[in-house]
Design a protein around this motif. Structure first.
Motif, PDB file in Angstrom:
ATOM      1  N   GLY A 134      -3.544  -8.801  -0.340  1.00  0.00           N
ATOM      2  CA  GLY A 134      -2.612  -7.681  -0.456  1.00  0.00           C
ATOM      3  C   GLY A 134      -3.264  -6.410   0.050  1.00  0.00           C
ATOM      4  N   ARG A 135      -3.405  -5.440  -0.827  1.00  0.00           N
ATOM      5  CA  ARG A 135      -4.018  -4.166  -0.469  1.00  0.00           C
ATOM      6  C   ARG A 135      -5.485  -4.096  -0.910  1.00  0.00           C
ATOM      7  N   ALA A 185       1.236  -2.282   8.506  1.00  0.00           N
ATOM      8  CA  ALA A 185       0.206  -2.804   7.605  1.00  0.00           C
ATOM      9  C   ALA A 185      -0.235  -4.208   7.997  1.00  0.00           C
ATOM     10  N   GLU A 240       1.789  -4.560  -4.784  1.00  0.00           N
ATOM     11  CA  GLU A 240       2.237  -4.739  -3.401  1.00  0.00           C
ATOM     12  C   GLU A 240       1.934  -3.526  -2.541  1.00  0.00           C
ATOM     13  N   ASP A 241       1.938  -2.336  -3.151  1.00  0.00           N
ATOM     14  CA  ASP A 241       1.728  -1.115  -2.378  1.00  0.00           C
ATOM     15  C   ASP A 241       0.369  -0.482  -2.629  1.00  0.00           C
ATOM     16  N   GLY A 242      -0.555  -1.206  -3.252  1.00  0.00           N
ATOM     17  CA  GLY A 242      -1.872  -0.635  -3.505  1.00  0.00           C
ATOM     18  C   GLY A 242      -2.568  -1.307  -4.662  1.00  0.00           C
ATOM     19  N   VAL A 266      -8.591 -10.650   2.760  1.00  0.00           N
ATOM     20  CA  VAL A 266      -7.530  -9.680   2.481  1.00  0.00           C
ATOM     21  C   VAL A 266      -6.605 -10.262   1.427  1.00  0.00           C
ATOM     22  N   ASP A 316      -4.022   3.427  -2.153  1.00  0.00           N
ATOM     23  CA  ASP A 316      -3.199   2.688  -1.197  1.00  0.00           C
ATOM     24  C   ASP A 316      -3.923   1.426  -0.745  1.00  0.00           C
ATOM     25  N   TRP A 317      -5.236   1.564  -0.540  1.00  0.00           N
ATOM     26  CA  TRP A 317      -6.080   0.435  -0.149  1.00  0.00           C
ATOM     27  C   TRP A 317      -7.382   0.499  -0.929  1.00  0.00           C
ATOM     28  N   LEU A 330      -7.517   0.373   9.445  1.00  0.00           N
ATOM     29  CA  LEU A 330      -7.017   1.079   8.260  1.00  0.00           C
ATOM     30  C   LEU A 330      -6.527   2.473   8.640  1.00  0.00           C
TER      31      LEU A 330
END
Length: 525
Positions: A297-298, A341, A155-157, A295, A174-175, A331
């Motif tokens: 998520g990340r 985000a 979820e965060d990366g 896209v 992160d991405w 970004l």
């Protein structure tokens, strides 16, 4: 930098880390799209790790046609001037049926643009320029011979595993941005599939080195005398190299057709002589496909990793570089904590619409060039017969509608307008224009995009906040700018960092401009 130059593998400190190192952005794939995105992010003070599984710039010219919009993006990165100087500039072309000219076209008939309509430049030269810029950019860590072999989306990366000549190592991001091409390993690791269609006809691409008397134009033939019943394309490249594209049909054997003793007689019939050398030969069958979503998520997909089109219209590399242009500023705003985000969702919507537009145009061109049914063939023959006689017929002839930037008509980042006649509406790409000396310190409107912030144009641009670029037309001057944007006293047009219009106002207030910028940056309630 020469094509095929090899780059040494270097061990990264990340490989010796006890705990996987986390980076703001990891880009997979150091082709034109990945390199453009990395440079764009670095210019916005975002550090990037750029991975590529190869150790050299690709050989073979591959993409050669780079459009005006792409050159404007490269100009913002400080690279277009050298590319244009090296490339072959063109804007005109001819379409033939047999030996007869059906019609001629001019892609940029109006003066007053910094960049040309197109240049032809071998992809390895474009990649070399991008790599040279990346190698001297301290915020880009370019790692050759680093291959993505594992991916866990969070979820965060994303957590990734990388294979190198010295073994595997892990890191996180992160991405993660996948710019790793049509056979994208990233896409495979997530189990994602393209939807779309594959076309059965095969085509031969040959780059030949010769002294040619042909003009620097795009020439396309239907049913030429040297290649009866098929199509052909001729384009000039730098270094006395010419791109030739010949339709072969659906039953052609690729390995057989690539043999020099088969290729050369075909080209001799076309050129009328044998005084040429083969530089590169390929046989391809193309596809028009895309991911349902860019896209996940990340994890974000761009370029051929997200969508594929036929080469007719030069929409592949150009649309991929415009993906990078759309994503980079968004970004950066997210990573710098200036935007939520959720702003990245607009990339999926806008570039998904662009992919649909490119696939539609590409499919229509392919169906016209290589009709798959008796009905399609009948329509083509009727159009070709009418084209010399009527403008109506010419509009039906499709040898590949050449690449243009997409207007984001339904963008959630645009502010609705009213009461305008003409000009550049919200969502549309900007139109360049020359500026009077001293107007914002720029000679061209396109140069105002170089700082990477929103740009406000018009007599009311002085109301823009200080973190933007204001372009106030000179009193009694800048007529081209005023005309192209439909500007009257008190008007303002707000451009996004990627040059697309976000809003326009009559009797503009400071609050109008601030609200438009808040919306384009995804911060509006």
């Amino acid at each position: 930098m020469q094509p095929g130059r090899q780059f040494a593998y270097r061990r990264s400190p990340d490989q010796d880390a006890v705990v996987p190192v986390r980076h703001p952005v990891v880009i997979v794939g150091a082709g034109p799209v990945g390199l453009t995105l990395a440079l764009d992010l670095a210019r916005r003070a975002v550090p990037v790790v750029l991975l590529d599984d190869a150790d050299r710039i690709g050989e073979g010219s591959r993409a050669i046609c780079f459009a005006k919009r792409t050159l404007e993006i490269f100009d913002r990165l400080g690279l277009a001037e050298a590319m244009v100087a090296r490339g072959v500039t063109w804007q005109k072309g001819k379409v033939f049926r047999g030996e007869d000219v059906l019609y001629e076209f001019d892609l940029l008939p109006e003066a007053g643009h910094k960049q040309p309509a197109f240049i032809n430049l071998q992809q390895y030269y474009v990649e070399a320029a991008l790599v040279e810029a990346a190698l001297v950019e301290p915020l880009i860590d370019l790692r050759w011979s680093n291959r993505l072999v594992g991916l866990q989306a969070r979820e965060d990366g994303a957590e990734i595993s990388i294979a190198t000549p010295e073994g595997e190592y892990a890191m996180s991001a992160d991405w993660l941005v996948a710019c790793d091409g049509a056979r994208s390993p990233t896409r495979g690791l997530l189990g994602l599939e393209f939807r779309g269609e594959a076309f059965e006809d095969r085509f031969l691409i040959a780059d030949v080195k010769m002294k040619g008397a042909f003009p620097t134009e795009r020439w396309f033939w239907f049913d030429p005398p040297f290649h009866s019943g098929r199509s052909a394309l001729l384009h000039k490249q730098p270094d006395d190299v010419w791109r030739i594209d010949l339709q072969l049909g659906r039953d052609a054997d690729p390995e057989h057709e690539k043999r020099p003793e088969i290729v050369r007689p075909r080209l001799e019939r076309m050129l009328g002589h044998a005084d040429f050398a083969l530089e590169w030969v390929s046989v391809y069958r193309f596809q028009c496909r895309r991911l349902d979503r860019f896209v996940h998520g990340r994890v974000v997909f761009a370029g051929d990793a997200a969508h594929q089109v036929s080469p007719f219209g030069a929409r592949g590399a150009n649309s991929g570089i415009q993906d990078a242009d759309n994503l980079g500023w968004k970004l950066a705003l997210v990573l710098q904590g200036k935007s939520p985000a959720s702003l990245i969702a607009s990339y999926d919507l806008e570039r998904g619409a662009a992919a649909d537009e490119n696939i539609l145009n590409s499919t229509r061109a392919t169906d016209f060039i290589a009709p798959r049914s008796p009905g399609e063939r009948l329509l083509r023959e009727a159009s070709l017969a009418l084209a010399p006689l009527t403008g109506f017929g010419k509009r039906f002839v499709n040898s590949g509608r050449l690449s243009l930037p997409t207007a984001y008509a339904d963008s959630p980042l645009s502010t609705p307008d009213s009461g305008w006649a003409g000009g550049v509406p919200p969502g549309a790409p900007f139109l360049d224009a020359p500026l009077s000396d001293g107007v914002g310190g720029f000679a061209w409107l396109s140069e105002a995009l170089a700082p990477g912030t929103p740009v406000v144009i018009g007599d009311a641009a002085g109301l823009a906040p200080p973190e933007t670029v204001a372009v106030v037309p000179a009193a009694g001057g800048d007529d081209i700018l005023r005309r192209r944007y439909g500007l009257a006293p008190g008007d303002a047009v707000v451009l996004r960092p990627d040059g697309h219009a976000a809003a326009r106002f009559h009797a503009t207030s400071r609050a109008d401009i601030a609200g438009a910028i808040e919306k384009l940056e995804g911060r509006a309630p």
